[in-house]
Design a protein around this motif. Structure first.
Motif, short mmCIF file in Angstrom:
data_model
loop_
_atom_site.label_atom_id
_atom_site.label_comp_id
_atom_site.label_asym_id
_atom_site.label_seq_id
_atom_site.Cartn_x
_atom_site.Cartn_y
_atom_site.Cartn_z
N MET A 130 30.14 90.55 92.68
CA MET A 130 28.91 90.21 93.40
C MET A 130 29.07 90.26 94.92
O MET A 130 28.10 90.10 95.65
CB MET A 130 28.42 88.82 92.99
CG MET A 130 27.60 88.82 91.70
SD MET A 130 26.14 89.90 91.76
CE MET A 130 25.15 89.10 93.03
N LYS A 131 30.26 90.51 95.40
CA LYS A 131 30.46 90.59 96.85
C LYS A 131 29.64 91.74 97.43
O LYS A 131 29.73 92.88 96.97
CB LYS A 131 31.94 90.77 97.19
CG LYS A 131 32.73 89.47 97.11
CD LYS A 131 34.06 89.58 97.82
CE LYS A 131 34.74 88.22 97.84
NZ LYS A 131 36.03 88.26 98.55
N GLN A 150 25.88 76.88 93.82
CA GLN A 150 27.02 76.05 93.42
C GLN A 150 27.95 76.79 92.46
O GLN A 150 29.17 76.71 92.56
CB GLN A 150 26.54 74.75 92.77
CG GLN A 150 26.09 73.68 93.73
CD GLN A 150 27.25 73.16 94.57
OE1 GLN A 150 27.30 73.39 95.77
NE2 GLN A 150 28.19 72.49 93.95
N ILE A 151 27.35 77.52 91.54
CA ILE A 151 28.15 78.27 90.56
C ILE A 151 28.91 79.39 91.24
O ILE A 151 30.10 79.61 90.97
CB ILE A 151 27.23 78.82 89.44
CG1 ILE A 151 26.64 77.66 88.63
CG2 ILE A 151 28.01 79.76 88.52
CD1 ILE A 151 25.57 78.08 87.65
N LEU A 152 28.24 80.10 92.15
CA LEU A 152 28.92 81.17 92.88
C LEU A 152 30.06 80.62 93.74
O LEU A 152 31.16 81.20 93.81
CB LEU A 152 27.92 81.92 93.76
CG LEU A 152 26.94 82.82 92.99
CD1 LEU A 152 25.80 83.26 93.89
CD2 LEU A 152 27.64 84.03 92.41
N ALA A 158 31.34 82.60 98.84
CA ALA A 158 30.60 81.85 99.85
C ALA A 158 29.24 82.51 100.06
O ALA A 158 29.03 83.67 99.66
CB ALA A 158 31.39 81.84 101.17
N GLU A 159 28.31 81.79 100.68
CA GLU A 159 26.95 82.33 100.86
C GLU A 159 26.94 83.59 101.72
O GLU A 159 26.04 84.41 101.60
CB GLU A 159 26.03 81.26 101.44
CG GLU A 159 25.70 80.17 100.42
CD GLU A 159 24.58 79.24 100.86
OE1 GLU A 159 23.71 79.68 101.65
OE2 GLU A 159 24.57 78.08 100.42
N LYS A 160 27.94 83.76 102.56
CA LYS A 160 28.02 84.97 103.39
C LYS A 160 28.44 86.20 102.59
O LYS A 160 28.31 87.34 103.05
CB LYS A 160 29.02 84.77 104.53
CG LYS A 160 30.46 84.56 104.09
CD LYS A 160 31.38 84.36 105.28
CE LYS A 160 32.81 84.06 104.84
NZ LYS A 160 33.42 85.14 104.04
N ASP A 161 28.91 85.97 101.34
CA ASP A 161 29.41 87.08 100.51
C ASP A 161 28.31 87.83 99.77
O ASP A 161 28.56 88.88 99.16
CB ASP A 161 30.43 86.56 99.48
CG ASP A 161 31.71 86.08 100.13
OD1 ASP A 161 32.10 86.64 101.18
OD2 ASP A 161 32.33 85.13 99.60
N TYR A 162 27.08 87.30 99.77
CA TYR A 162 25.99 87.94 99.04
C TYR A 162 24.68 87.72 99.78
O TYR A 162 24.57 86.81 100.61
CB TYR A 162 25.90 87.40 97.61
CG TYR A 162 25.80 85.89 97.52
CD1 TYR A 162 24.57 85.23 97.58
CD2 TYR A 162 26.96 85.11 97.40
CE1 TYR A 162 24.50 83.85 97.52
CE2 TYR A 162 26.89 83.73 97.35
CZ TYR A 162 25.66 83.10 97.41
OH TYR A 162 25.58 81.73 97.35
#
Length: 248
Positions: A130-131, A150-152, A158-162
């Motif tokens: 998912m990156k 939270q699951i990711l 991290a939120e910056k990864d997607y």
């Protein structure tokens, strides 16, 4: 004597007729829900006459998004709703999609404890895939979005990864997966199983990942509940009876 008996009978018949008329007179209320299995108790209550038994006639409609749903409830278009408990918390905290003065929507009862799946495109086999990809949510900071984040995070993202796009309810999230504008979303049953049959991957059960949480809930405005206690209690009794049918 005969006249007195006749009068008594006439009076008794009038009382019976009035009672029957009262029993048939149902209070019209409107309800806004999301689609999917969260509406099962509502369908059962309607099908088995549980609302009617409590003196209510429920008109139910499906919303396109939590943002539209919350606006409709606040505006008084609907008296009852099923909505993610996350939505109620977010709007009370002022972090919902729109800020409302004196927001007074409250949860009456719970529908389920996290009956959602993390569904991904067929080419997403593991979390790290998912990156750089996109997740679709109802609203960015409510409506199960926080559950997905939270699951990711648990799986190292991290939120910056997607990327995140807000599209609306389950139907809109399903559409985003099929049209490939997103590669992952939280999807409720039975849509998650339909997607699996079409080649999408179910990577996780949300409740298994983070523990049971209050998923969908029944909601009402506090002002409405205060001025219409009879209708609210009738709704609660009908819903509890419907849940009893499911569990039995």
């Amino acid at each position: 004597m005969a006249k007195r008996v006749t009068k008594l009978l006439a009076g008794a018949l009038a009382l019976v007729a009035a009672s029957a008329s009262s029993a048939l007179a149902l209070t019209d209320v409107k309800m806004i829900t999301f689609g999917g299995a969260s509406s099962l108790p509502i369908w059962i209550a309607q099908d088995k006459g549980l609302f009617a038994k409590e003196g209510l006639k429920i008109e139910r409609e499906t919303t396109r998004s939590s943002r539209a749903q919350i606006k409709d409830i606040v505006d008084g278009k609907y008296q009852f709703a099923t909505t993610a408990f996350d939505n109620i918390v977010a709007y009370h905290n002022g972090t919902g999609a729109v800020k409302y003065e004196n927001f007074d929507v409250i949860a009456l009862l719970g529908v389920h404890g996290g009956m959602n799946s993390v569904v991904a495109s067929g080419d997403i086999k593991k979390w790290s895939d998912m990156k750089g990809k996109t997740v679709s949510v109802d609203a960015v900071r409510s409506g199960y979005a926080t559950v997905l984040y939270q699951i990711l995070k648990k799986h190292g993202l991290a939120e910056k990864d997607y990327k995140v796009i807000a599209v609306g309810g389950t139907g809109a999230r399903v559409k985003s997966l099929k049209e490939k504008t997103a590669q992952m979303a939280i999807i409720s049953s039975p849509e998650d199983l339909r997607l699996k049959r079409e080649g999408f991957n179910i990577l996780a059960d949300a409740a298994d990942e983070i523990g049971q949480y209050q998923g969908s809930s029944y909601a009402v405005r506090r002002a409405y509940a205060k001025s219409n206690p009879k209708e609210v209690l009738a709704f609660v009794r009908a819903i509890i009876a419907a849940h009893d049918v499911i569990h039995n």
